[in-house]
Design a protein around this motif. Sequence first.
Motif, PDB file in Angstrom:
ATOM      1  N   HIS A 206       0.826  -1.215   0.000  1.00 62.78           N
ATOM      2  CA  HIS A 206       0.000   0.000   0.000  1.00 62.78           C
ATOM      3  C   HIS A 206       0.862   1.268   0.000  1.00 62.78           C
ATOM      4  CE1 HIS A 206      -3.444  -2.576   0.594  1.00 62.78           C
ATOM      5  NE2 HIS A 206      -2.940  -3.047   1.712  1.00 62.78           N
ATOM      6  N   GLY A 207       1.963   1.220  -0.753  1.00 58.16           N
ATOM      7  CA  GLY A 207       2.785   2.409  -0.938  1.00 58.16           C
ATOM      8  C   GLY A 207       3.728   2.730   0.191  1.00 58.16           C
ATOM      9  N   ARG A 208       3.825   1.842   1.186  1.00 56.09           N
ATOM     10  CA  ARG A 208       4.684   2.111   2.336  1.00 56.09           C
ATOM     11  C   ARG A 208       5.664   0.970   2.566  1.00 56.09           C
ATOM     12  NH1 ARG A 208       0.394   4.361   6.912  1.00 56.09           N
ATOM     13  NH2 ARG A 208      -0.400   6.138   5.683  1.00 56.09           N
ATOM     14  N   ILE A 209       6.814   1.297   3.145  1.00 56.29           N
ATOM     15  CA  ILE A 209       7.761   0.265   3.561  1.00 56.29           C
ATOM     16  C   ILE A 209       7.366  -0.187   4.963  1.00 56.29           C
ATOM     17  CG2 ILE A 209      10.142  -0.204   4.228  1.00 56.29           C
ATOM     18  CD1 ILE A 209      11.063   1.501   1.920  1.00 56.29           C
ATOM     19  N   LEU A 210       7.047  -1.480   5.082  1.00 54.27           N
ATOM     20  CA  LEU A 210       6.593  -2.028   6.349  1.00 54.27           C
ATOM     21  C   LEU A 210       7.754  -2.468   7.232  1.00 54.27           C
ATOM     22  CD1 LEU A 210       3.659  -4.256   5.004  1.00 54.27           C
ATOM     23  CD2 LEU A 210       3.593  -1.861   5.745  1.00 54.27           C
ATOM     24  N   GLN A 211       8.810  -2.990   6.600  1.00 56.89           N
ATOM     25  CA  GLN A 211       9.960  -3.458   7.359  1.00 56.89           C
ATOM     26  C   GLN A 211      11.141  -3.578   6.400  1.00 56.89           C
ATOM     27  OE1 GLN A 211       8.928  -6.822   9.736  1.00 56.89           O
ATOM     28  NE2 GLN A 211      10.813  -6.831  10.921  1.00 56.89           N
ATOM     29  N   SER A 212      12.348  -3.392   6.916  1.00 56.04           N
ATOM     30  CA  SER A 212      13.531  -3.530   6.072  1.00 56.04           C
ATOM     31  C   SER A 212      14.690  -4.067   6.899  1.00 56.04           C
ATOM     32  CB  SER A 212      13.918  -2.191   5.431  1.00 56.04           C
ATOM     33  OG  SER A 212      14.277  -1.253   6.431  1.00 56.04           O
ATOM     34  N   GLY A 213      15.638  -4.687   6.196  1.00 60.94           N
ATOM     35  CA  GLY A 213      16.807  -5.225   6.860  1.00 60.94           C
ATOM     36  C   GLY A 213      17.338  -6.426   6.117  1.00 60.94           C
ATOM     37  N   PRO A 214      18.425  -7.041   6.589  1.00 57.58           N
ATOM     38  CA  PRO A 214      18.936  -8.268   5.978  1.00 57.58           C
ATOM     39  C   PRO A 214      17.890  -9.375   6.079  1.00 57.58           C
ATOM     40  CG  PRO A 214      20.571  -7.298   7.448  1.00 57.58           C
ATOM     41  CD  PRO A 214      19.285  -6.563   7.693  1.00 57.58           C
ATOM     42  N   PRO A 215      17.712 -10.191   5.046  1.00 57.00           N
ATOM     43  CA  PRO A 215      16.696 -11.248   5.096  1.00 57.00           C
ATOM     44  C   PRO A 215      16.802 -12.135   6.331  1.00 57.00           C
ATOM     45  CG  PRO A 215      17.496 -11.031   2.861  1.00 57.00           C
ATOM     46  CD  PRO A 215      18.347 -10.131   3.710  1.00 57.00           C
ATOM     47  N   ALA A 216      18.007 -12.582   6.673  1.00 57.85           N
ATOM     48  CA  ALA A 216      18.173 -13.479   7.822  1.00 57.85           C
ATOM     49  C   ALA A 216      17.744 -12.795   9.118  1.00 57.85           C
ATOM     50  CB  ALA A 216      19.627 -13.942   7.925  1.00 57.85           C
ATOM     51  N   GLU A 217      18.001 -11.506   9.227  1.00 53.20           N
ATOM     52  CA  GLU A 217      17.622 -10.755  10.427  1.00 53.20           C
ATOM     53  C   GLU A 217      16.105 -10.640  10.534  1.00 53.20           C
ATOM     54  OE1 GLU A 217      17.994  -6.139  11.338  1.00 53.20           O
ATOM     55  OE2 GLU A 217      19.947  -7.165  11.501  1.00 53.20           O
ATOM     56  N   LEU A 218      15.440 -10.397   9.404  1.00 50.79           N
ATOM     57  CA  LEU A 218      13.975 -10.312   9.413  1.00 50.79           C
ATOM     58  C   LEU A 218      13.361 -11.654   9.782  1.00 50.79           C
ATOM     59  CD1 LEU A 218      13.265  -8.154   6.219  1.00 50.79           C
ATOM     60  CD2 LEU A 218      13.538  -7.399   8.593  1.00 50.79           C
ATOM     61  N   VAL A 219      13.944 -12.734   9.269  1.00 47.00           N
ATOM     62  CA  VAL A 219      13.427 -14.077   9.579  1.00 47.00           C
ATOM     63  C   VAL A 219      13.606 -14.388  11.057  1.00 47.00           C
ATOM     64  CG1 VAL A 219      13.752 -16.545   9.169  1.00 47.00           C
ATOM     65  CG2 VAL A 219      13.741 -14.959   7.243  1.00 47.00           C
ATOM     66  N   ARG A 220      14.770 -14.067  11.616  1.00 45.93           N
ATOM     67  CA  ARG A 220      15.013 -14.341  13.037  1.00 45.93           C
ATOM     68  C   ARG A 220      14.069 -13.549  13.926  1.00 45.93           C
ATOM     69  NH1 ARG A 220      20.600 -14.327  11.579  1.00 45.93           N
ATOM     70  NH2 ARG A 220      20.749 -12.134  12.201  1.00 45.93           N
ATOM     71  N   GLY A 221      13.646 -12.388  13.461  1.00 44.85           N
ATOM     72  CA  GLY A 221      12.748 -11.555  14.251  1.00 44.85           C
ATOM     73  C   GLY A 221      11.302 -12.013  14.235  1.00 44.85           C
ATOM     74  N   LEU A 222      10.981 -13.013  13.414  1.00 40.10           N
ATOM     75  CA  LEU A 222       9.606 -13.511  13.314  1.00 40.10           C
ATOM     76  C   LEU A 222       9.406 -14.639  14.318  1.00 40.10           C
ATOM     77  CD1 LEU A 222       6.921 -13.360  11.707  1.00 40.10           C
ATOM     78  CD2 LEU A 222       7.839 -15.161  10.239  1.00 40.10           C
ATOM     79  N   ASP A 223       8.399 -14.484  15.171  1.00 43.15           N
ATOM     80  CA  ASP A 223       8.072 -15.526  16.149  1.00 43.15           C
ATOM     81  C   ASP A 223       7.271 -16.605  15.441  1.00 43.15           C
ATOM     82  OD1 ASP A 223       7.640 -16.985  18.428  1.00 43.15           O
ATOM     83  OD2 ASP A 223       6.019 -15.709  19.180  1.00 43.15           O
ATOM     84  N   SER A 224       7.983 -17.614  14.923  1.00 40.94           N
ATOM     85  CA  SER A 224       7.338 -18.623  14.084  1.00 40.94           C
ATOM     86  C   SER A 224       7.710 -20.020  14.545  1.00 40.94           C
ATOM     87  CB  SER A 224       7.761 -18.436  12.618  1.00 40.94           C
ATOM     88  OG  SER A 224       7.183 -19.413  11.793  1.00 40.94           O
ATOM     89  N   ALA A 225       6.765 -20.946  14.433  1.00 43.57           N
ATOM     90  CA  ALA A 225       6.998 -22.332  14.827  1.00 43.57           C
ATOM     91  C   ALA A 225       7.828 -23.062  13.769  1.00 43.57           C
ATOM     92  CB  ALA A 225       5.667 -23.043  15.034  1.00 43.57           C
ATOM     93  N   THR A 226       8.390 -24.190  14.164  1.00 41.16           N
ATOM     94  CA  THR A 226       9.155 -25.060  13.263  1.00 41.16           C
ATOM     95  C   THR A 226       8.272 -26.221  12.811  1.00 41.16           C
ATOM     96  OG1 THR A 226      11.237 -24.525  14.361  1.00 41.16           O
ATOM     97  CG2 THR A 226      11.178 -26.563  13.082  1.00 41.16           C
ATOM     98  N   ARG A 227       8.356 -26.552  11.515  1.00 38.88           N
ATOM     99  CA  ARG A 227       7.596 -27.671  10.959  1.00 38.88           C
ATOM    100  C   ARG A 227       8.531 -28.866  10.769  1.00 38.88           C
ATOM    101  NH1 ARG A 227       2.715 -26.224   8.716  1.00 38.88           N
ATOM    102  NH2 ARG A 227       2.792 -28.021   7.295  1.00 38.88           N
ATOM    103  N   ILE A 228       8.218 -29.967  11.461  1.00 38.90           N
ATOM    104  CA  ILE A 228       8.986 -31.205  11.354  1.00 38.90           C
ATOM    105  C   ILE A 228       8.126 -32.221  10.616  1.00 38.90           C
ATOM    106  CG2 ILE A 228      10.102 -33.075  12.623  1.00 38.90           C
ATOM    107  CD1 ILE A 228      10.461 -31.046  14.940  1.00 38.90           C
ATOM    108  N   THR A 229       8.646 -32.730   9.507  1.00 34.84           N
ATOM    109  CA  THR A 229       7.889 -33.668   8.690  1.00 34.84           C
ATOM    110  C   THR A 229       8.638 -34.989   8.589  1.00 34.84           C
ATOM    111  OG1 THR A 229       6.964 -31.857   7.380  1.00 34.84           O
ATOM    112  CG2 THR A 229       6.810 -34.057   6.436  1.00 34.84           C
TER     113      THR A 229
END
Length: 300
Positions: A206-229
């Motif tokens: 929507h015309g705005r920057i929501l977040q920026s940074g190194p990809p690995a840093e953005l991923v580490r900052g996401l509180d996300s579960a791990t999928r084990i298959t």
Amino acid sequence: MASTIVVQGLHKAYGEVKAVDGVSFEVEAGEFFGILGPNGAGKTTTLEIVEGLRKADAGEVRLLGQAPWPRNAALLPRIGVQQQASSFFERLTAREQIRTFASLYGVGSKKADDMLELVGLADKAEVRAEKLSGGQMQRLSIACALVHDPELVFLDEPTAALDPQARRNLWDLLRAINTQGRTIVLTTHYMDEAEILCDRVAIMDHGRILQSGPPAELVRGLDSATRITIETGAIAVDEARRLFQGAEVDDDGVSLTLVTRTPAPVLASLAERNALRGLSVRGATLEDVFLNLTGREYRA
């Protein structure tokens, strides 16, 4: 070191639609910078303003220390632009195309031919552009953007509509270009592409920057579960649910998936039971960050 690109408070509207709504970012010399976003996020408009192809309603852009608008002829030899849609002169071969572009910058034929070699099109030099495959046309387009040896290269969705092999080959080319010291700004829909190629990314919507940074840093900052298959049958579903009560358990008849925020004890327990057949462990990716910020609804 002065930034190659400085964008501050950029605005652009078309009637009631705010295509760019207060965008600010900087790109350092030699950096591979990605702008990501869904359709209509404002990526291309932002890029066109930075390149000097479009006038902003408000805000400031400095490109290699200069203002790109009004159209700044002094910047043209220093930048290369590859747009979404490739346009070539009709009925000209790949060699004729690249030599024509080179001549516009006073670059000789040998340098043009060398550029065809660099992008892997030397064997297609005598083929007319309209007879090239999609991947070959993209390579020719990038060659034309690079033939005058620019300091800064803009690539607007360069791998769109390419098959996986062509995309991977183009990634190798872009890495090589960046390794030579060129600054690259890329827009793309492909999160794996940005994660592999970019030093930093900016996620727009929507015309705005929501977040920026190194990809690995953005991923580490996401509180996300791990999928084990693992393979279905490696452990019974009821036993998995009893053992791993804090995890989501799903079995589709081919694979059993455990979604957990504490993967280490789950993996240790599976190993103790010799239940690791077909093991796949997936943490968060840049795509998860992207969807978390922009939502999952379909956009045409």
